[in-house]
Design an enzyme around this catalytic site. Sequence first.
Site, short mmCIF file in Angstrom:
data_model
loop_
_atom_site.label_atom_id
_atom_site.label_comp_id
_atom_site.label_asym_id
_atom_site.label_seq_id
_atom_site.Cartn_x
_atom_site.Cartn_y
_atom_site.Cartn_z
N LYS A 151 0.50 -0.71 -0.10
CA LYS A 151 0.09 -0.18 0.04
C LYS A 151 0.78 1.07 0.39
O LYS A 151 1.88 1.79 0.14
CB LYS A 151 -0.96 0.10 0.84
CG LYS A 151 -1.29 -1.19 1.28
CD LYS A 151 -3.12 -2.01 0.82
CE LYS A 151 -3.14 -3.66 1.43
NZ LYS A 151 -3.64 -4.23 0.00
C1 LIG Z 1 -4.25 -5.28 0.92
C2 LIG Z 1 -5.65 -5.92 0.99
C3 LIG Z 1 -6.29 -6.33 2.34
C4 LIG Z 1 -5.38 -6.87 3.53
O1 LIG Z 1 -4.91 -6.28 4.02
P1 LIG Z 1 -3.46 -6.84 4.83
O2 LIG Z 1 -2.82 -5.60 5.98
O3 LIG Z 1 -2.70 -7.30 3.97
O4 LIG Z 1 -4.20 -7.77 6.06
C5 LIG Z 1 -7.64 -6.61 1.96
N1 LIG Z 1 -8.58 -6.22 1.20
C6 LIG Z 1 -8.19 -5.27 0.38
C7 LIG Z 1 -8.43 -4.43 -0.61
C8 LIG Z 1 -6.45 -4.87 0.07
O5 LIG Z 1 -6.52 -4.43 -1.09
#
Ligand SMILES: *Cc1c(COP(=O)(O)O)cnc(C)c1O
Length: 369
Positions: free
Chosen positions: A185
């Site tokens: 992210k």
């Molecule tokens: C990255 C992501 C998640 C999960 O986040 P984590 O921090 O890896 O648990 C859930 N939903 C979406 C749409 C994502 O892009």
Amino acid sequence: MIKLSKPNISESGIEAVCEILRSGDLVHGAASENFEAALCDYLKVKHALLVSSGTAALHLALLSLNIGKGDAVLAPDFTFPATFNAIRLTGATPVVVDVSPETYCIDPEQIEKIITAWAGPEKLKAILPVHEFGQVAPMREIQGIARENNLKIIEDAACALGAAALGKRAGSLGAIGCFSFHPRKTLTTGEGGAVVTDDPELANAVRELRNHGISKTSNGITFSGYGLNYRLTQFQAALGLSQLSNLDSWISKRRSLASLYRQALKGLEANGFLLCPADSNGHSWQTFMVVLDSRFDRDEVIRRMRERGIESNLGAQSQTWLSNPQDNIAAPIGHRLYRSGLALPFCESYGPETVDLVTSNLTEVLYES
Ligand SMILES: *Cc1c(COP(=O)(O)O)cnc(C)c1O
């Protein structure tokens, strides 16, 4: 190798982490509360609760709304599996909704169709739109459907910190919003996430659920309910806080990079080789994913690009395909995005040279295929 993306960690961020490590105050503390306050300020929400991941955020958001066995939650077919896993973990049933081919987000018309035809036995409780890759789902329509049908909105804004629509930030457009700070992210704490809401009761529920069901009393603490340990460490919070003031400038660099890519891919698009993602004013551009024409074997394209020193990847997963690869009826668009989506190297530290290199190599690979 040109990586798909690179976390943006500054020396001052590293120093902030070291300072917490030296202090010995490692779990929730002042730096965590500073980051929470900064997130409230940035997102214009009343409450922000740090948690250990985006998945934890989704799980707690659902639990705080008392969603569980006997309930059903509408969610888009094309997403990271954590969205559906979190729903399943509560005992509720995820209901797959197909997505729009331009935005990759949940399609409101499909939501309405499913609601109209719904015969139970589970009770429809919530819509869980995903702001896929930073593109905000069509929230005006979703808010209307939610109001008419008495459904809660839980936003999976895991990859959309900083995105905006309807004059608000993603995550503040429903009852409760969820973020991830995973290294893929734009803002990262390694692992990490946050739940945001304006509702004090939901905020309290999340606060207790993330910390063993502990609540504060006038003379200490008490274990007032059940809970989990989904806390974020304080050194992770310090790392997150060090990045937040840069986020908007990173997003505007990403916006420019997206338009460079779009420009450079015009020829391939005109020749029917691929489609570029839709733009929108509030897009935060976490990922730039094109959709290859179905004549191409996407995984083979990824291999060929890797041989040329360029990392690329699939975009997200089709949830119906994962549960039943034969099933290509429930969500044909989600399937197509899963099979043919290609995420290209993309982050704020890349510029025109990266776009040139990636698109010229992609052009050669596609013409060879
Ligand atoms: C990255 C992501 C998640 C999960 O986040 P984590 O921090 O890896 O648990 C859930 N939903 C979406 C749409 C994502 O892009």
